[in-house]
Design a protein around this motif. Structure first.
Motif, short mmCIF file in Angstrom:
data_model
loop_
_atom_site.label_atom_id
_atom_site.label_comp_id
_atom_site.label_asym_id
_atom_site.label_seq_id
_atom_site.Cartn_x
_atom_site.Cartn_y
_atom_site.Cartn_z
N ASN A 88 10.59 -9.26 -0.03
CA ASN A 88 11.08 -9.66 -1.35
C ASN A 88 11.11 -11.17 -1.49
O ASN A 88 10.71 -11.72 -2.52
N TYR A 89 11.55 -11.85 -0.45
CA TYR A 89 11.59 -13.31 -0.48
C TYR A 89 10.18 -13.88 -0.55
O TYR A 89 9.89 -14.76 -1.36
N LEU A 90 9.29 -13.38 0.32
CA LEU A 90 7.93 -13.89 0.35
C LEU A 90 7.17 -13.64 -0.94
O LEU A 90 6.31 -14.44 -1.32
N VAL A 111 5.49 -6.49 10.37
CA VAL A 111 4.04 -6.29 10.44
C VAL A 111 3.70 -4.87 10.01
O VAL A 111 2.81 -4.66 9.17
N SER A 112 4.41 -3.90 10.53
CA SER A 112 4.14 -2.50 10.18
C SER A 112 4.33 -2.25 8.69
O SER A 112 3.50 -1.61 8.04
N LEU A 113 5.41 -2.76 8.13
CA LEU A 113 5.69 -2.54 6.71
C LEU A 113 4.64 -3.20 5.83
O LEU A 113 4.17 -2.60 4.85
N LEU A 114 4.24 -4.41 6.18
CA LEU A 114 3.23 -5.09 5.37
C LEU A 114 1.85 -4.44 5.47
O LEU A 114 1.13 -4.33 4.48
N VAL A 138 1.98 -10.00 -1.95
CA VAL A 138 2.93 -9.69 -0.89
C VAL A 138 3.70 -8.44 -1.28
O VAL A 138 4.56 -8.47 -2.17
N ALA A 139 3.35 -7.34 -0.63
CA ALA A 139 4.01 -6.06 -0.88
C ALA A 139 3.73 -5.13 0.29
O ALA A 139 2.74 -5.30 1.02
N ALA A 140 4.60 -4.15 0.47
CA ALA A 140 4.44 -3.19 1.56
C ALA A 140 3.10 -2.48 1.45
O ALA A 140 2.71 -2.02 0.38
N GLY A 141 2.38 -2.43 2.57
CA GLY A 141 1.12 -1.70 2.66
C GLY A 141 -0.11 -2.43 2.15
O GLY A 141 -1.20 -1.87 2.18
N LEU A 142 0.02 -3.68 1.72
CA LEU A 142 -1.12 -4.38 1.12
C LEU A 142 -1.72 -5.48 2.01
O LEU A 142 -2.68 -6.13 1.61
#
Length: 154
Positions: A88-90, A111-114, A138-142
């Protein structure tokens, strides 16, 4: 955004408190070795956990790279912080290339979440391990994992 994630170098086993554990000589040497991988990168910022070992790690990297902007302290980069808070910050940052210096389990979970969109992926991050991710948003999985290096690998 290109995101570099560095786990702090090897630290002393004991100190008055966990946040006060300092780097060992080996930890300093490993960090400087890994900093060479950042030599040709144009970092816009270095953010580090407030823990001593992370601050020392970030400081060594900054000195090695002659990074004039200094190290910023991010209170949300401690070992048990929520990787979603980091994302969220990034997601609100405008920099194109950042280095985060933090701890386990946060670094592996981040790392896993991103990359995978969840925290269960296996990304070994021993001390002084350095991951490089790239993402348009910047979001999960992207994110795409470009590299994951350890002092033993390089």
């Amino acid at each position: 955004m290109k995101l570099w994630i560095l786990r702090h170098g090897k630290a002393q086993a004991m100190a008055a408190s966990d946040p006060q554990r300092a780097l060992t000589e080996r930890g300093c040497a490993d960090v400087l070795h890994m900093a060479e991988l950042l030599r040709d990168q144009q970092l816009d910022g270095i953010l580090a956990s407030p823990y001593l070992r992370a601050q020392q790690t970030a400081g060594l990297v900054g000195e090695h790279l002659n990074f004039a902007r200094g190290v910023a302290t991010a209170p949300w980069l401690t070992p048990d912080d929520d990787p979603m808070q980091v994302i969220n910050y990034l997601s609100e940052r405008t920099e194109q290339s950042l280095l985060l210096v933090s701890h386990q389990p946060l670094v592996s979970q981040l790392v896993s979440l991103l990359v995978e969109g969840h925290r269960r992926g296996h990304y070994p991050m021993p001390t002084a391990a350095l991951a490089c991710l790239e993402m348009d948003v910047v979001a999960a999985g992207l994110a795409q994992l470009l590299s994951l290096n350890t002092p033993k690998d390089s």
